[in-house]
Scaffold this active site. Structure first.
Site, mmCIF file in Angstrom:
data_model
loop_
_atom_site.group_PDB
_atom_site.id
_atom_site.type_symbol
_atom_site.label_atom_id
_atom_site.label_comp_id
_atom_site.label_asym_id
_atom_site.label_seq_id
_atom_site.Cartn_x
_atom_site.Cartn_y
_atom_site.Cartn_z
ATOM 1 N N GLU A 57 0.837 -1.211 0.000
ATOM 2 C CA GLU A 57 0.000 0.000 0.000
ATOM 3 C C GLU A 57 0.867 1.255 0.000
ATOM 4 O O GLU A 57 0.519 2.263 -0.616
ATOM 5 C CB GLU A 57 -0.947 -0.002 1.203
ATOM 6 C CG GLU A 57 -2.074 -1.025 1.096
ATOM 7 C CD GLU A 57 -1.626 -2.463 1.349
ATOM 8 O OE1 GLU A 57 -0.504 -2.654 1.873
ATOM 9 O OE2 GLU A 57 -2.382 -3.396 1.018
ATOM 10 N N HIS A 126 -10.618 -6.861 8.285
ATOM 11 C CA HIS A 126 -11.371 -6.623 7.047
ATOM 12 C C HIS A 126 -12.698 -5.937 7.350
ATOM 13 O O HIS A 126 -13.645 -6.083 6.604
ATOM 14 C CB HIS A 126 -11.646 -7.944 6.307
ATOM 15 C CG HIS A 126 -10.429 -8.701 5.909
ATOM 16 N ND1 HIS A 126 -9.705 -9.450 6.787
ATOM 17 C CD2 HIS A 126 -9.789 -8.811 4.717
ATOM 18 C CE1 HIS A 126 -8.674 -10.012 6.166
ATOM 19 N NE2 HIS A 126 -8.702 -9.630 4.913
#
Lengths: 327, 360
Positions: A57, A126
């Site tokens: 990321e 998540h």
């Protein structure tokens, strides 16, 4: 159309219209993204504009900033908002500050798309809702749509806005939220909330304002239906743009009802609800009939097994409505 | 240019190992480096100016007239050599200590000094600390305060140029400390995977051997005497040519000289503003370039004194102008946070102005 299709439609439309728009992220190309939001873009626009990146990321966001400095409009996808933190430094220290630190010479225009929220049995990595961590950073705009129409219009507006935008997509309603979406080009203005349910307070008939966004908007609506059976009307405001927040619409509603509940999935402490309550206190103190209330995620990590107990669902919102109305 | 394959059974080469690229050969300039002599006069001029400016800024920092300065004494060959090797259309991403990159590209010295003082005429509007000046018209991105954060951005800019089919490359300048962080890995990894036209120029102490990392990312690598301006210029130019030919990124390690005069202890305040700083010992890149260019009759004897005197005069004028200019108006805090001024910032700006009107 559902939310996924609406976002896909917006991306496709803008990529056709604006050759500067480039999509990049983990598996956004051939696979079409972990939730298939970018499906078909690689086939239509090719390797140069839809890029499968290494799993990093920080690398995705860091290189996207360089692309933006050069003049592209990158749309990095972070697979889950929970995974944005390896790139958080690039967002906070670089993206948000580029215009300011260069005295307005440079800007890094991009829209960072990422799914947020729980309720999909995703567990603690998540399911999180880290919006307040970006709202707190000067220089960013933060958006979270709750339906397909707004998703397309807000994404197109975000792509055309001159500032960097964090575009949080409520994944629990990616497919559950359906609605009519115009085929062509339209935008939903950033910074404008929407009243999705109106209420009037009358003597002996209290009304409550509920502020919500994303997947929790539907829980607020469900709780409001139940509350109506108990004789309490609710006015529901879908914030849509979290920052800069539409404080005028919020204040007008709270001045009308005198009672307010903020609902969000993120932990309560220093969540966006804290800021909203502070803004309401500053603006509407003399109109308040009851203390503002936050119905939020707990100050714990997000649980896997007990996620429906963690989330501020309708059954947790309803008692708050009743208490606030009877205060 | 080709990185030799390291033998994993052996420890990295020690300081001074024989892969260090130098321009000198038998008391002259090796044939491969002679084209750099054409840039010699410009290199010399910029290196002298970089030295004089940095020395003055150290003095201004000592006397607390500027907040701080990233001294670059001894790094002039690495910085000016790398920047001048790039074309004016290429993008440059310096770190804070490579602040001279912006000046080498053409930022006027007075703008740099206004920036160092955070004055009302600072191009960064007093928002950023000294040595972080922007120069968008010159394709120089202002350094970040976060060490190494600019590396993936340099890759992104070069990658964008490749996507747009523009004949543009990027140069990232940084120190070896950056190689310890994640941004270094991200940058080199993405540059390798996507064959991005970028040159990484890493200033390093002799024992760092950052260049060995190039192999892992599939990049070309070279280790260069960072005190040898002609060598730096030549190798970075070759790396640029690889980049624009579509051959991908290069990691160039520029081994910093150890300057006797600095190693002995700090320079006195008087030395910092005099010509003493123009010769900090035999390893001084200025002294070495001056000698090489002198032998080649490329610069007049004493040219460095003339350049230094000119720079000192410009500095005198710039420093007094910056001190006269004063601070930007408080309302400018709220400028450029966003493209416009959102309501919440307008309200804060109004409250600040009100507090000042009321003598706060």
């Amino acid at each position: 159309m559902n939310l996924v299709q609406a976002i896909n439609d917006a991306l496709k439309l803008e990529m056709k219209r604006d050759p500067r728009v480039v999509v990049l992220g983990e598996d956004v190309g051939r696979v079409g993204g972990v939730f298939r939001v970018t499906q078909g873009l690689w086939d239509e626009f090719g390797d140069d504009r839809v890029v499968d990146t290494p799993l990093s990321e920080g690398g995705i966001l860091g290189t996207a900033i360089g692309m933006a400095l050069y003049g592209l409009v990158p749309v990095p996808e972070i697979q889950f908002a929970d995974f944005i933190f390896p790139g958080y430094d690039q967002i906070v220290s670089e993206l948000a500050k580029m215009r300011w630190r260069s005295g307005g010479e440079y800007s890094a225009k991009m829209v960072v798309r990422t799914p947020v929220g729980g309720g999909i049995r995703g567990g603690l990595y998540h399911s999180q809702s880290p919006e307040s961590l970006f709202i707190h950073v000067a220089g960013l705009k933060v958006v979270c749509p709750a339906n397909p129409y707004d998703a397309k219009g807000l994404l197109l507006a975000s792509l055309r806005d001159p500032d960097p935008v964090l575009f949080f997509e409520p994944k629990r309603i990616y497919r559950a939220s359906r609605g009519d979406v115009p085929e062509g080009d339209y935008t939903v203005e950033l910074g404008k909330a929407k009243i999705v349910r109106e209420a009037e307070a009358a003597p002996g008939k209290p009304a409550v304002t509920i502020l919500a966004w994303g997947a929790m908007l539907y829980e607020a609506v469900a709780a409001a239906e139940k509350a109506l059976e108990l004789g309490v009307e609710c006015e529901i405001v879908d914030l849509r743009t979290l920052w800069p927040v539409d404080v005028e619409t919020i204040a007008a509603s709270v001045e009308k009802t005198g009672r307010v509940i903020v609902v969000h999935e993120a932990p309560k402490t220093c969540g966006f609800g804290a800021e909203l309550v502070a803004l309401i206190n500053e603006r509407c103190f003399l109109s308040l009939e009851a203390p503002p209330v936050r119905v939020a995620g707990f100050d714990t990590p997000f649980p896997y097994t007990l996620e429906m107990d963690y989330l501020p669902l309708a059954h947790r919102i309803l008692p708050a409505i009743v208490e606030t109305a009877r205060y | 240019m080709q990185q030799t394959t390291p033998d994993p059974s052996q420890p990295p080469g020690p300081s001074g190992s024989d892969d260090l690229v130098r321009a000198a050969r038998d008391g002259g300039v090796d044939a491969a480096f002679r084209p750099a002599l054409d840039a010699g006069e410009a290199l010399h001029r910029h290196m002298v100016r970089a030295r004089v400016v940095s020395a003055r800024m150290v003095a201004l920092q000592r006397s607390e007239r500027v907040g701080f300065h990233h001294a670059s004494l001894g790094e002039e060959a690495a910085i000016a050599g790398a920047v001048l090797a790039m074309r004016a259309t290429d993008w440059v991403f310096p770190g804070a200590r490579e602040w001279y990159a912006t000046l080498a590209r053409g930022l006027p010295l007075d703008a740099y000094v206004h920036h160092a003082f955070g004055s009302a005429s600072d191009p960064a509007k007093g928002h950023a600390a000294p040595d972080h000046a922007p120069a968008r018209a010159l394709h120089v991105v202002p350094p970040s305060g976060v060490v190494g954060a600019h590396l993936p951005q340099a890759v992104g800019a070069a990658w964008a140029a490749k996507i747009r089919r523009d004949d543009v490359a990027a140069l990232a300048l940084f120190g070896a400390e950056v190689a310890a962080g994640g941004d270094f890995h991200n940058a080199l990894n993405f540059a390798g995977v996507f064959k991005v036209p970028v040159v990484f120029a890493c200033r390093a102490p002799a024992d760092a051997r950052v260049v060995d990392r190039a192999v892992a990312y599939g990049l070309a690598g070279a280790r260069v005497d960072g005190g040898d301006a002609l060598a730096v210029f030549t190798v970075v130019k070759a790396a640029l040519e690889r980049a624009i030919a579509g051959e991908g990124a290069t990691l160039v390690e520029l081994v910093s000289p150890v300057l006797e005069r600095l190693a002995d202890g700090a320079l006195t305040d008087a030395a910092l503003v005099s010509s003493e700083v123009l010769d900090l010992g035999a390893a001084d890149p200025l002294t070495r370039l001056r000698a090489a260019l002198g032998r080649e009759k490329r610069v007049e004897p004493g040219a460095h004194e003339v350049i230094a005197e000119e720079a000192r005069a410009e500095l005198d004028a710039a420093v007094s102008a910056a001190e006269r200019a004063g601070a930007p108006s408080p309302a400018t805090i709220f400028d450029h946070v966003y493209a416009g001024v959102p309501a919440h910032l307008a309200a804060e700006r109004e409250r600040l102005a009100g507090a000042q009107r009321n003598g706060g």
